[in-house]
Design an enzyme around this catalytic site. Structure first.
Site, PDB file in Angstrom:
ATOM      1  N   ASP A   1      -1.642  -0.707   6.045  1.00 47.61           N
ATOM      2  CA  ASP A   1      -1.861  -0.045   7.333  1.00 47.61           C
ATOM      3  C   ASP A   1      -3.322  -0.018   7.745  1.00 47.61           C
ATOM      4  O   ASP A   1      -3.643   0.518   8.806  1.00 47.61           O
ATOM      5  CB  ASP A   1      -1.361   1.406   7.261  1.00 47.61           C
ATOM      6  CG  ASP A   1      -2.209   2.251   6.304  1.00 47.61           C
ATOM      7  OD1 ASP A   1      -2.276   1.912   5.106  1.00 47.61           O
ATOM      8  OD2 ASP A   1      -2.814   3.235   6.757  1.00 47.61           O
TER       9      ASP A   1
ATOM     10  N   ASP B   1      -0.273   5.242   0.615  1.00 49.96           N
ATOM     11  CA  ASP B   1      -0.593   6.262   1.608  1.00 49.96           C
ATOM     12  C   ASP B   1      -0.822   5.624   2.980  1.00 49.96           C
ATOM     13  O   ASP B   1      -1.657   4.729   3.125  1.00 49.96           O
ATOM     14  CB  ASP B   1      -1.852   7.013   1.195  1.00 49.96           C
ATOM     15  CG  ASP B   1      -1.713   7.702  -0.145  1.00 49.96           C
ATOM     16  OD1 ASP B   1      -1.314   8.874  -0.160  1.00 49.96           O
ATOM     17  OD2 ASP B   1      -1.989   7.053  -1.176  1.00 49.96           O
TER      18      ASP B   1
ATOM     19  N   ASP C   1       0.860  -1.177   0.000  1.00 53.56           N
ATOM     20  CA  ASP C   1       0.000   0.000   0.000  1.00 53.56           C
ATOM     21  C   ASP C   1       0.903   1.236   0.000  1.00 53.56           C
ATOM     22  O   ASP C   1       2.079   1.162   0.367  1.00 53.56           O
ATOM     23  CB  ASP C   1      -0.895  -0.036   1.241  1.00 53.56           C
ATOM     24  CG  ASP C   1      -1.720   1.215   1.385  1.00 53.56           C
ATOM     25  OD1 ASP C   1      -2.474   1.546   0.450  1.00 53.56           O
ATOM     26  OD2 ASP C   1      -1.604   1.879   2.434  1.00 53.56           O
TER      27      ASP C   1
END
Length: 225
Positions: free
Chosen positions: A174, A13, A11
């Site tokens: 995240d 951001d 991922d």
């Protein structure tokens, strides 16, 4: 589950880059142009992670539900895109350990993809301007598949582009979206505890492992350079 991993899906951001300061700047340029109240950075941190369109709607509505009139969204989107194109990496920065961790994985021969709900044009700009674009064989953005994460589409496309079975890929993220995408695709997932998860502890999503930093990933996977 990690012993069969041959490629890694990252991922962007909230995992590699703290991009919220620039997202906030672009959102507020858009809002000012529309004559609407600006948003605080703390609000944007809780609203990112579900793609550009959802962020725009949430900013327009000033809440996470993001219910706005279609005509307002149509006016707002090009304003946001123009503003963000000029603010992709003005205030954004890599999280601690990201550059060192990615470089170690690259030297060790890992195939890596960036899998993000962000549009590809902005993802490529951000990766290059952060100085980490060279580590990724492919970038899969929000418009590359029919459904955003947590749907499995982007991970399946990444596996196809890297030439591996999906079960041999590892998602690193995240958020609940990243965990959901991995579970839906059928591959393991490792998460970092910082980033953007709508204020919730990522451990509650029960990823296979939580690491403090990307720099810890080479040791976890056990392949030395």
């Amino acid at each position: 589950m990690l012993e069969n991993v041959t490629a890694i899906f990252f991922d962007l951001d909230g995992t590699l880059v703290d991009s919220v300061p620039d997202l906030t700047a672009a959102v507020n340029v858009m809002l000012r142009q529309l004559g609407l109240p600006v948003c605080a950075e703390t609000q944007i941190r809780n609203w990112v992670g579900n793609g550009m369109d959802n962020l725009i709607r949430r900013a327009l509505a000033n809440n996470i539900a993001g219910q706005v009139e279609p005509e307002l969204f149509i006016r707002a989107k090009p304003l946001y895109k123009a503003a963000y194109a000029e603010n992709v990496s003005v205030h954004s920065g890599l999280y601690a350990g990201v550059r060192v961790g990615l470089a170690a994985l690259h030297v060790a021969g890992w195939s890596m993809a960036c899998v993000t709900n962000k549009p590809v044009e902005f993802a490529l700009l951000l990766l290059d301007q952060m100085g980490i674009g060279q580590f990724f064989t492919t970038v899969v953005g929000g418009e590359c598949t029919a459904h955003l994460k947590p749907a499995p589409d982007a991970l399946l496309l990444s596996a196809e582009r890297l030439g591996i079975p999906i079960r041999h890929g590892l998602m690193v993220g995240d958020s609940l979206n990243d965990v959901g995408a991995a579970r839906n695709a059928g591959c393991p997932v490792v998460c970092v505890p910082y980033g953007y998860n709508h204020g919730q502890d990522i451990r509650d999503a029960q990823p296979d492992k939580v690491i403090a930093s990307i720099v810890d990933l080479p040791a976890l996977l056990g392949r030395a350079a």
